[in-house]
Design a protein around this motif. Structure first.
Motif, PDB file in Angstrom:
ATOM      1  N   THR A 128     102.249  50.953  44.159  1.00 34.20           N
ATOM      2  CA  THR A 128     101.171  51.329  43.242  1.00 34.20           C
ATOM      3  C   THR A 128     100.913  52.828  43.182  1.00 34.20           C
ATOM      4  O   THR A 128     100.162  53.286  42.331  1.00 34.20           O
ATOM      5  N   LYS A 129     101.540  53.612  44.075  1.00 36.64           N
ATOM      6  CA  LYS A 129     101.332  55.065  44.070  1.00 36.64           C
ATOM      7  C   LYS A 129     102.653  55.795  43.814  1.00 36.64           C
ATOM      8  O   LYS A 129     102.916  56.833  44.392  1.00 36.64           O
ATOM      9  N   CYS A 130     103.452  55.257  42.934  1.00 39.72           N
ATOM     10  CA  CYS A 130     104.796  55.776  42.659  1.00 39.72           C
ATOM     11  C   CYS A 130     104.849  56.303  41.229  1.00 39.72           C
ATOM     12  O   CYS A 130     104.140  55.818  40.353  1.00 39.72           O
ATOM     13  N   GLY A 131     105.713  57.255  40.983  1.00 42.17           N
ATOM     14  CA  GLY A 131     105.888  57.779  39.637  1.00 42.17           C
ATOM     15  C   GLY A 131     106.399  56.740  38.645  1.00 42.17           C
ATOM     16  O   GLY A 131     106.240  56.899  37.440  1.00 42.17           O
ATOM     17  N   PHE A 132     107.000  55.665  39.150  1.00 42.36           N
ATOM     18  CA  PHE A 132     107.516  54.605  38.277  1.00 42.36           C
ATOM     19  C   PHE A 132     106.509  53.472  38.074  1.00 42.36           C
ATOM     20  O   PHE A 132     106.799  52.493  37.388  1.00 42.36           O
ATOM     21  N   THR A 133     105.311  53.605  38.659  1.00 45.04           N
ATOM     22  CA  THR A 133     104.294  52.558  38.567  1.00 45.04           C
ATOM     23  C   THR A 133     103.971  52.158  37.122  1.00 45.04           C
ATOM     24  O   THR A 133     103.716  50.985  36.866  1.00 45.04           O
TER      25      THR A 133
END
Length: 157
Positions: free
Chosen positions: A33-38
């Motif tokens: 949930t804290k990823c650039g791909f979220t």
């Protein structure tokens, strides 16, 4: 061994067998949930809503192996629901690599090698599984789910 021999746990700890998905096309994703791909959650949810009546299921498995996940599966799933409207099944936080990798991801990576070998390189690696439980294709983090919608459609026909 087949994918249908594997048990998984939902975010609330409820355990079940993937055997319940026999005859369905699956898209299994390691999420964070804290990823650039979220933002891919939007695409994933769109595909799920569009094809779930055709026996297509998206299964989300949060992982903190790349240090981009919140502390609990319940919090991760809630954030996905509130921010991206996710309705597909979300599961417990799992490891996707190494000796402590969840059995499901050990199986998936053994059936479909990535660009640089078996291990999962980052969040949002996606595995497309056909109605017979065979891993058809592996997609990397940068592959937007909508970009391979045609491959999903072919399996659903």
């Amino acid at each position: 061994m087949s994918i249908y021999d594997i048990n998984v746990k939902l975010e609330d700890g409820t355990e079940y067998s993937l055997d319940c998905y026999k005859g369905k096309v699956l898209l299994i994703v390691n999420t964070a949930t804290k990823c650039g791909f979220t933002p891919q959650f939007e695409d994933l949810e769109g595909l799920y809503k569009k094809y779930k009546q055709d026996d297509f299921v998206v299964l989300g498995f949060p992982s903190n192996q790349f240090h981009q996940e919140v502390d609990s599966a319940t919090a991760a799933a809630e954030q996905c629901r509130l921010t991206y409207g996710v309705t597909f099944p979300m599961h417990e936080i799992v490891n996707v690599n190494g000796k402590d990798a969840h059995q499901l991801f050990k199986y998936l990576t053994s059936q479909s090698k990535g660009f640089l070998g078996n291990s999962i390189k980052w969040n949002f690696t996606k595995f497309l599984v056909d109605q017979n439980g065979e891993v058809v294709k592996r997609f990397g983090s940068k592959d937007k789910p909508s970009s391979f919608e045609g491959e999903i459609q072919k399996l659903l026909k």
